[in-house]
Design a protein around this motif. Structure first.
Motif, PDB file in Angstrom:
ATOM      1  N   ASP A   1       5.021  -3.004  -8.942  1.00 58.86           N
ATOM      2  CA  ASP A   1       5.721  -3.428 -10.156  1.00 58.86           C
ATOM      3  C   ASP A   1       6.848  -2.476 -10.545  1.00 58.86           C
ATOM      4  O   ASP A   1       7.561  -2.726 -11.514  1.00 58.86           O
TER       5      ASP A   1
ATOM      6  N   SER B   1      11.432  -5.642 -10.982  1.00 60.22           N
ATOM      7  CA  SER B   1      10.384  -4.846 -11.613  1.00 60.22           C
ATOM      8  C   SER B   1      10.131  -5.354 -13.045  1.00 60.22           C
ATOM      9  O   SER B   1       9.008  -5.256 -13.553  1.00 60.22           O
TER      10      SER B   1
ATOM     11  N   SER C   1       0.850  -1.179   0.000  1.00 63.45           N
ATOM     12  CA  SER C   1       0.000   0.000   0.000  1.00 63.45           C
ATOM     13  C   SER C   1       0.890   1.235   0.000  1.00 63.45           C
ATOM     14  O   SER C   1       1.985   1.217   0.560  1.00 63.45           O
TER      15      SER C   1
ATOM     16  N   PHE D   1       2.353   2.540  -2.602  1.00 60.71           N
ATOM     17  CA  PHE D   1       3.248   2.559  -3.754  1.00 60.71           C
ATOM     18  C   PHE D   1       2.873   1.410  -4.687  1.00 60.71           C
ATOM     19  O   PHE D   1       2.129   0.490  -4.307  1.00 60.71           O
ATOM     20  N   THR D   2       3.427   1.461  -5.900  1.00 63.63           N
ATOM     21  CA  THR D   2       3.110   0.459  -6.914  1.00 63.63           C
ATOM     22  C   THR D   2       4.198  -0.595  -6.943  1.00 63.63           C
ATOM     23  O   THR D   2       5.360  -0.304  -7.236  1.00 63.63           O
TER      24      THR D   2
ATOM     25  N   ASN E   1      -0.282  -7.479 -10.537  1.00 69.38           N
ATOM     26  CA  ASN E   1      -0.234  -6.013 -10.555  1.00 69.38           C
ATOM     27  C   ASN E   1      -1.593  -5.393 -10.212  1.00 69.38           C
ATOM     28  O   ASN E   1      -1.648  -4.344  -9.560  1.00 69.38           O
TER      29      ASN E   1
ATOM     30  N   ASN F   1      -1.745  -5.472  -6.632  1.00 71.93           N
ATOM     31  CA  ASN F   1      -0.571  -4.885  -5.979  1.00 71.93           C
ATOM     32  C   ASN F   1      -0.009  -5.833  -4.913  1.00 71.93           C
ATOM     33  O   ASN F   1       0.333  -5.416  -3.788  1.00 71.93           O
TER      34      ASN F   1
ATOM     35  N   ARG G   1       3.629 -12.158  -9.227  1.00 73.92           N
ATOM     36  CA  ARG G   1       3.119 -10.816  -8.903  1.00 73.92           C
ATOM     37  C   ARG G   1       1.801 -10.600  -9.622  1.00 73.92           C
ATOM     38  O   ARG G   1       1.666 -10.924 -10.796  1.00 73.92           O
TER      39      ARG G   1
END
Length: 121
Positions: free
Chosen positions: A30, A53, A25, A27-28, A73, A76, A71
């Motif tokens: 990926d 990334s 939470s 920030f992103t 996206n 998140n 992951r």
């Protein structure tokens, strides 16, 4: 507020499976490398797996072929699917974030609170 929250730990028998989640939470995910680390009592923290990334992944030799990092996206969230678990996998598992590339655990900026994984019959 930047935060990582792990979940999914628990008690499992040898040979069993667990899926750990690392939800971000603030920030992103990926844009970052996300590493999974573990620490057993009396032992140093060790790297388990990492996803860059770019989406490329690394695994420790001890878990290669048994663990899979991925992951999502849209959610998140980074996952660690752990199969064929062994008693020596018992530890507190942490996820951590650092810019772009994977690295030594000392170089990670943001850490979750950890989740306990116990493999025992």
């Amino acid at each position: 507020q930047l935060q990582l929250v792990e979940s999914g730990g628990g008690l499992v028998q040898p040979g069993g499976s667990l899926r750990l989640s690392c939800a971000a939470s603030g920030f992103t995910l990926d844009l970052y490398a996300i590493g999974w680390f573990r620490q057993a009592p009396g032992k140093e923290r060790e790297g388990v797996s990492c996803i860059r990334s770019s989406g490329s992944t690394d695994y420790a030799a001890s878990v290669k072929g048994r663990f899979t990092i991925s992951r999502d996206n849209a959610k998140n969230t980074v996952y660690l699917q752990m199969n064929s678990l062994k008693p020596e996998d018992t530890a507190v598992y942490y996820c951590a974030a650092r810019p772009t590339q994977c690295g030594n655990y000392l170089t990670y900026d943001l850490w979750g609170q950890g989740t306990q994984v116990t493999v025992s019959s």
